[in-house]
Design an enzyme around this catalytic site. Structure first.
Site, PDB file in Angstrom:
ATOM      1  N   TYR A 115      34.693 -44.353  -6.474  1.00 35.50           N
ATOM      2  CA  TYR A 115      33.275 -44.046  -6.723  1.00 35.50           C
ATOM      3  C   TYR A 115      32.718 -43.185  -5.583  1.00 35.50           C
ATOM      4  O   TYR A 115      32.089 -42.149  -5.810  1.00 35.50           O
ATOM      5  CB  TYR A 115      32.498 -45.352  -6.862  1.00 35.50           C
ATOM      6  CG  TYR A 115      30.994 -45.213  -6.917  1.00 35.50           C
ATOM      7  CD1 TYR A 115      30.358 -44.710  -8.046  1.00 35.50           C
ATOM      8  CD2 TYR A 115      30.205 -45.606  -5.831  1.00 35.50           C
ATOM      9  CE1 TYR A 115      28.968 -44.600  -8.091  1.00 35.50           C
ATOM     10  CE2 TYR A 115      28.817 -45.503  -5.875  1.00 35.50           C
ATOM     11  CZ  TYR A 115      28.213 -44.991  -7.006  1.00 35.50           C
ATOM     12  OH  TYR A 115      26.837 -44.888  -7.050  1.00 35.50           O
ATOM     13  N   PHE A 146      18.351 -47.315 -14.987  1.00 31.99           N
ATOM     14  CA  PHE A 146      17.350 -47.927 -14.111  1.00 31.99           C
ATOM     15  C   PHE A 146      16.601 -46.864 -13.298  1.00 31.99           C
ATOM     16  O   PHE A 146      15.398 -46.623 -13.501  1.00 31.99           O
ATOM     17  CB  PHE A 146      18.085 -48.944 -13.238  1.00 31.99           C
ATOM     18  CG  PHE A 146      17.344 -49.447 -12.055  1.00 31.99           C
ATOM     19  CD1 PHE A 146      16.035 -49.895 -12.164  1.00 31.99           C
ATOM     20  CD2 PHE A 146      17.963 -49.508 -10.810  1.00 31.99           C
ATOM     21  CE1 PHE A 146      15.348 -50.381 -11.056  1.00 31.99           C
ATOM     22  CE2 PHE A 146      17.299 -49.995  -9.707  1.00 31.99           C
ATOM     23  CZ  PHE A 146      15.985 -50.415  -9.826  1.00 31.99           C
ATOM     24  N   LEU A 178      21.233 -37.897 -12.612  1.00 37.73           N
ATOM     25  CA  LEU A 178      21.401 -39.288 -12.169  1.00 37.73           C
ATOM     26  C   LEU A 178      22.468 -40.034 -12.965  1.00 37.73           C
ATOM     27  O   LEU A 178      22.845 -41.149 -12.594  1.00 37.73           O
ATOM     28  CB  LEU A 178      20.068 -40.058 -12.281  1.00 37.73           C
ATOM     29  CG  LEU A 178      19.055 -39.699 -11.205  1.00 37.73           C
ATOM     30  CD1 LEU A 178      18.138 -38.576 -11.654  1.00 37.73           C
ATOM     31  CD2 LEU A 178      18.224 -40.898 -10.797  1.00 37.73           C
ATOM     32  N   SER A 181      25.413 -41.393  -3.002  1.00 38.17           N
ATOM     33  CA  SER A 181      25.376 -42.815  -2.625  1.00 38.17           C
ATOM     34  C   SER A 181      25.802 -42.938  -1.166  1.00 38.17           C
ATOM     35  O   SER A 181      26.557 -42.088  -0.662  1.00 38.17           O
ATOM     36  CB  SER A 181      26.366 -43.589  -3.495  1.00 38.17           C
ATOM     37  OG  SER A 181      26.617 -44.870  -2.949  1.00 38.17           O
TER      38      SER A 181
HETATM   39  N1  NAD Z   1      21.321 -48.515  -8.174  1.00 37.19           N
HETATM   40  C1  NAD Z   1      21.788 -48.244  -6.963  1.00 37.19           C
HETATM   41  O1  NAD Z   1      21.703 -49.086  -6.058  1.00 37.19           O
HETATM   42  C2  NAD Z   1      22.405 -46.910  -6.647  1.00 37.19           C
HETATM   43  C3  NAD Z   1      22.831 -46.691  -5.327  1.00 37.19           C
HETATM   44  C4  NAD Z   1      23.398 -45.456  -5.004  1.00 37.19           C
HETATM   45  C5  NAD Z   1      23.497 -44.475  -5.968  1.00 37.19           C
HETATM   46  N2  NAD Z   1      23.081 -44.730  -7.233  1.00 37.19           N
HETATM   47  C6  NAD Z   1      23.237 -43.669  -8.226  1.00 37.19           C
HETATM   48  O2  NAD Z   1      21.991 -43.486  -8.887  1.00 37.19           O
HETATM   49  C7  NAD Z   1      22.238 -43.092 -10.248  1.00 37.19           C
HETATM   50  C8  NAD Z   1      21.510 -44.029 -11.186  1.00 37.19           C
HETATM   51  O3  NAD Z   1      21.995 -45.349 -10.976  1.00 37.19           O
HETATM   52  P1  NAD Z   1      21.382 -46.605 -11.723  1.00 37.19           P
HETATM   53  O4  NAD Z   1      21.478 -47.741 -10.803  1.00 37.19           O
HETATM   54  O5  NAD Z   1      20.091 -46.239 -12.320  1.00 37.19           O
HETATM   55  O6  NAD Z   1      22.479 -46.830 -12.860  1.00 37.19           O
HETATM   56  P2  NAD Z   1      22.277 -47.080 -14.415  1.00 37.19           P
HETATM   57  O7  NAD Z   1      23.613 -47.490 -14.944  1.00 37.19           O
HETATM   58  O8  NAD Z   1      21.125 -47.967 -14.675  1.00 37.19           O
HETATM   59  O9  NAD Z   1      21.924 -45.632 -14.951  1.00 37.19           O
HETATM   60  C9  NAD Z   1      22.911 -44.644 -15.179  1.00 37.19           C
HETATM   61  C10 NAD Z   1      22.692 -44.091 -16.566  1.00 37.19           C
HETATM   62  O10 NAD Z   1      23.625 -43.042 -16.779  1.00 37.19           O
HETATM   63  C11 NAD Z   1      24.102 -43.130 -18.117  1.00 37.19           C
HETATM   64  N3  NAD Z   1      25.409 -42.477 -18.149  1.00 37.19           N
HETATM   65  C12 NAD Z   1      26.537 -42.852 -17.498  1.00 37.19           C
HETATM   66  N4  NAD Z   1      27.514 -41.948 -17.754  1.00 37.19           N
HETATM   67  C13 NAD Z   1      26.967 -41.005 -18.571  1.00 37.19           C
HETATM   68  C14 NAD Z   1      27.472 -39.819 -19.166  1.00 37.19           C
HETATM   69  N5  NAD Z   1      28.735 -39.418 -18.990  1.00 37.19           N
HETATM   70  N6  NAD Z   1      26.641 -39.091 -19.942  1.00 37.19           N
HETATM   71  C15 NAD Z   1      25.359 -39.470 -20.152  1.00 37.19           C
HETATM   72  N7  NAD Z   1      24.823 -40.586 -19.608  1.00 37.19           N
HETATM   73  C16 NAD Z   1      25.631 -41.341 -18.831  1.00 37.19           C
HETATM   74  C17 NAD Z   1      24.144 -44.611 -18.430  1.00 37.19           C
HETATM   75  O11 NAD Z   1      24.069 -44.892 -19.823  1.00 37.19           O
HETATM   76  C18 NAD Z   1      22.909 -45.124 -17.679  1.00 37.19           C
HETATM   77  O12 NAD Z   1      21.775 -45.170 -18.516  1.00 37.19           O
HETATM   78  C19 NAD Z   1      23.751 -43.082 -10.411  1.00 37.19           C
HETATM   79  O13 NAD Z   1      24.206 -41.772 -10.208  1.00 37.19           O
HETATM   80  C20 NAD Z   1      24.240 -43.968  -9.303  1.00 37.19           C
HETATM   81  O14 NAD Z   1      25.556 -43.639  -8.920  1.00 37.19           O
HETATM   82  C21 NAD Z   1      22.539 -45.921  -7.594  1.00 37.19           C
END
Ligand code: NAD
Length: 332
Positions: free
Chosen positions: A140, A11, A71, A115
């Protein structure tokens, strides 16, 4: 300028890639597609379906990135209690591997999405500020804090890469996975609304969050590598409008035009109120934060996208459950 974006099929990563392309970067994207979708990856991105734990040196050295935007993560905070080994292997060791490959490829800048989970339970009653002590209360959040510390320590010891650490919270918007049972409450409510199911709420729904529309978050992250005031800094990033989960259910039902039906689940052990102060980000990224979008408007934009896209099949748990005690029945 060349950038590498991990988690590019996810995302936030896909939106950051869009913003980097708009800024004139060439972008190499990496994702193992464990939680993201190939369709999310912008067409102009050079895509490699790879794990962050794979050997990355050849790829990184050939691409010679000016900046790496890391990310990729498995981000289901509540579930991380039940899969701690997987959580640390994927999120901490994956970060260590991406960071080391970036260092060996002489990347100039490293951007990481941490986060607000690093803060844990609020102690002073107010919004979290970047200088607050961190006491994460789940694997996490512990992993995110370990990654932050590793990135800072590598910079201090080796002299580079410079870094920017973002602590986002409750981000939502188009392209978010609405079929993940374990995270993304906005997405879960949207999917349930579209499929005529009640919205699952842990406890009475009085827990509050500030839901954050994607655009300012993605724009600030994309701007970080070229913003001098963001070098070696940490930023909270996200929305400022506290909303209870019960209120969110009302808003999603209204936006979708469906009846508000709730399935009440046993309360889970989670932070009751989690909000962050964004004064520092507003000072350094005024243009990005100027794009902020109010909750109803953001939900409408997301609803417009999810209505037209096929609902994905449920995203499986990424690893066997390691600690089944206290696993919410809905997650079994
Ligand atoms: N969405 C939120 O509210 C939020 C809040 C705080 C932090 N974050 C952080 O932002 C980042 C993105 O989050 P998001 O919401 O887009 O999540 P998401 O799950 O949509 O995107 C994460 C992507 O990382 C890929 N992925 C996971 N492990 C992997 C690996 N070992 N190797 C390669 N690809 C891998 C997944 O396939 C996915 O496409 C993350 O690090 C998350 O912890 C998100």
């Amino acid at each position: 300028m060349r950038a590498i974006v991990t988690g590019v099929a996810g995302f936030i990563g896909s939106h950051v890639a869009d913003r980097l392309l708009a800024r004139g970067y060439r972008v190499l994207g990496i994702d193992d597609l464990s939680g993201g979708f190939r369709e999310n990856v912008p067409a102009a991105v050079d895509f490699e379906p790879l794990s962050c734990n794979a050997p990355l040196d050849d790829l990184f050295k050939a691409y010679r990135p000016d900046a790496v935007f890391h990310l990729a993560a498995y981000a289901a905070e509540g579930l991380s209690h039940h899969i701690p080994h997987f959580n640390y292997q994927n999120n901490v060791l994956g970060t260590v591997n991406v960071l080391a490959a970036s260092q060996r490829a002489a990347a100039g800048h490293f951007v990481f999405t941490s986060s607000i989970a690093v803060y844990g339970h609020p102690t002073g009653g107010g919004a979290f500020r970047e200088a607050d002590a961190c006491h994460p209360c789940d694997p996490y959040g512990i992993a995110k804090l370990a990654c932050e510390q590793q990135i800072r320590a590598a910079h201090d010891y080796f002299g580079g890469p410079t870094y920017t650490l973002f602590r986002p919270h409750n981000v939502y918007g188009p392209r978010q996975n609405i079929a993940d049972l374990y995270r993304n409450v906005v997405g879960i409510f949207m999917r349930c609304g579209l499929q005529g199911e009640p919205f699952p709420i842990f406890g009475d729904g009085s827990q509050t969050r500030s839901f954050s529309y994607i655009t300012p978050v993605a724009e600030a992250i994309a701007a970080a590598a070229t913003e001098p005031a963001a070098k070696n800094q940490t930023f909270n990033i996200g929305g400022d409008q506290p909303t209870s989960v019960a209120e969110l259910a009302t808003a999603v039902a209204e936006v979708l035009g469906v009846e508000r039906k709730i399935a009440t689940l046993e309360p889970r052990n989670e932070v009751q109120h989690a909000h962050a102060d964004h004064e520092k980000a507003a000072r350094v990224f005024p243009e990005a934060l100027g794009e902020s979008v109010e909750l109803r408007e953001g939900l409408q934009r997301m609803a417009a996208q999810v209505r037209t896209a096929p609902i994905p099949s449920p995203t499986p748990c990424p690893a066997p459950i390691e600690l089944p005690a206290r696993l919410p029945p809905r997650w079994q």
